[in-house]
Each structure stands twice: as C-alpha cells, then as structure tokens.
Scaffold this active site. Structure first.
Site, mmCIF file in Angstrom:
data_model
loop_
_atom_site.group_PDB
_atom_site.id
_atom_site.type_symbol
_atom_site.label_atom_id
_atom_site.label_comp_id
_atom_site.label_asym_id
_atom_site.label_seq_id
_atom_site.Cartn_x
_atom_site.Cartn_y
_atom_site.Cartn_z
ATOM 1 N N HIS A 178 0.968 -11.638 1.820
ATOM 2 C CA HIS A 178 -0.064 -10.896 1.091
ATOM 3 C C HIS A 178 -0.700 -11.711 -0.032
ATOM 4 C CE1 HIS A 178 -1.331 -6.497 0.034
ATOM 5 N NE2 HIS A 178 -2.318 -7.339 -0.113
ATOM 6 N N TYR A 220 0.825 -1.206 0.000
ATOM 7 C CA TYR A 220 0.000 0.000 0.000
ATOM 8 C C TYR A 220 0.866 1.265 0.000
ATOM 9 C CZ TYR A 220 -3.747 -3.175 1.610
ATOM 10 O OH TYR A 220 -4.648 -4.202 1.754
#
Length: 280
Positions: free
Chosen positions: A114, A56
């Site tokens: 992730h 992010y």
C-alpha cells in the site's frame, strides 16, 4: 424502475499477461455495510474491477458484495493492499492469508504494497514475499502503490518488477516522471483519487466547456482523460446513478485539442500525499 446496465470496461494486459479492467470501483472510505451494497450494485451495473485494502477496513463487506452479485468469480478482478506491519516475506504470507479469509476468496487478482514506508525500508523484502504468493497461486499479480521513482529503483536493483503502480494523480496533478518511468519499464499506471476528490477540478471552466461539447459530465471528461492517458482508474461511488455515469465513458473520445487542454492544467500546489513521509 429498470436498472442501468453499462457494458464492462475494456481491459489492459499487465506485463505478466493478466487482463485487468481499465475502470473499476474504488471503496474507500466505505464501511463493510456500505461496501457490500455498493459492490453488488456496481457489478450489476457492469463493473468487473473492485479495489479495496486492509486499511479501508471493508474487505469483509467487499467480499459479501462480490458474492451477492451472482457474477462468476473468474469474471471479476479484485485488488487489495496490505499495511507496513506485514513488510517481510513471512509477513506478506500472513497478510495474504488474512486478506483471502476476510474477503472470502480463493485467490486475489492483484495485491499491492500500500505504501513504501521508506523509514522502515522493508518494501523490497515485502515484494519478494508478493512474488512468492504469485508462485503459490494465492495472487495472480504483484504490484505497488504510492511508490516514487527512488522506491521503484530499489526494486529494479533487486531484479524485481511490479506489474502496476497505483498513484495519486489527476489533470491538476500529473505525475509525468512516474508515468514515463512506468512506460519505459512496462509497468501499468493506476490513478487513485482520479477526480481530484471532487473539488475545484470538476468546476474548472476548461473542463466544463469540454463536458458541454460532448454532452457529458465534468467527471466523465476527467475519467476519460485517465483512460486516454493509458491509465487504469477506480473512482469511488456508492450512488447507483453516479456509478453508471463513471463507467459510461467509453462512448466518446476527447479530441487532440481537448486532451491537450487537460494536459495543460497541471499545477504545483503541493497537495499530493508524500510517500516519503506518509504511510501505514
């Protein structure tokens, strides 16, 4: 104007005994500046769970927001995730130290792989690294994100069990195969993109009717569906009013018939991101 303050969400006990809030703040795709403001604002509103990730690019901002909130660290629950370049035992150690430094924290509550990146096929070793970080006291719980049943099975075959799998799902896209597997193995399910990216789902006539019956928004109905399904979820919003609305879903309950209606909305439109071909 007075601030809207909502009671913190109830918690879910993960399989290792760690208590995790049932609803928190998602931060993608906020940058550092926006996430710092949104996180501090959300915590002031009543949030105690914040979800971020290396990919992010906002972990520094999230850490700034956590500190600016003034709430004691032990009252907060922070989740982050790492990318494929760290998929080794030594790599996970480096990724953990990097995340701790960027966030400005002494420990991370939950750290996730992730994406499995099966083309690289090193996620079993990466999870071994996560368990070592739990032993070292750098993280409290080790989980995964976007793992399909076949990916989880490789962990099971190696004698390892994640406490949580964060997956893309909403009432239109129910991941029943995964949810049933999670329930059988004691793995918590966390939903990302819980509102269907605020698209057609929130305008669905069935959901609109349920929202009117309870005097709430369609987004609140969908988030309540996630909670009554037993999931954890982290909707993203930088707007103070929307943050408060998203958290304020514990004062009403969907009836059995309403819950059944939502469960009947599933569709096979192929729009889910495929973890066998996508990852970072």
């Amino acid at each position: 104007m007075s601030k809207t303050v909502i009671p913190p969400a109830p918690t879910l006990r993960l399989s290792n005994g760690v208590e995790m809030p049932r609803l928190g703040l998602g931060t993608w795709p906020m940058d550092d500046r926006e996430s710092a403001r949104a996180v501090a604002q959300a915590i002031e509103t009543g949030y105690r769970l914040v979800d971020t990730a290396e990919n992010y690019g906002n972990e520094a901002g999230v850490g700034e927001g956590l500190r600016a909130s003034g709430v004691a660290r032990e009252e907060l629950f922070v989740t982050t995730k790492f990318n494929r370049k760290w998929h080794s035992r030594e790599g996970v150690r480096e990724a953990t130290d990097r995340a701790l430094k960027t966030l400005g924290l002494d420990y991370i509550d939950l750290m996730l792989i992730h994406w499995p990146n099966p083309d690289q096929d090193r996620y079993v070793e990466a999870f071994e690294g996560l368990l070592e970080m739990v032993e070292a006291g750098k993280i409290r719980a080790a989980g995964v994100s976007n793992f399909k049943p076949a990916h989880l099975q490789k962990l099971f075959d190696a004698g390892m069990m994640p406490v949580l799998n964060q997956i893309e799902q909403d009432p239109y896209h129910r991941r029943e195969d995964l949810v049933k597997l999670h329930e059988a193995k004691g793995i918590a399910t966390e939903s990302w993109s819980p509102l269907g990216r605020a698209g057609a789902l929130l305008d669905d006539p069935a959901i609109v009717a349920i929202a009117r019956a309870h005097g709430v928004s369609t987004g609140q109905v969908v988030l309540r569906w996630h909670i009554q399904s037993g999931f954890v979820t982290t909707p993203k919003s930088a707007d103070a009013r929307r943050q408060a609305e998203n958290l304020d879903i514990f004062g009403f309950t969907l009836t059995e018939s309403e819950f059944a209606v939502l469960n009947g909305l599933g569709r096979e439109d192929g729009s889910l991101t495929d973890a066998d071909t996508f990852g970072h």
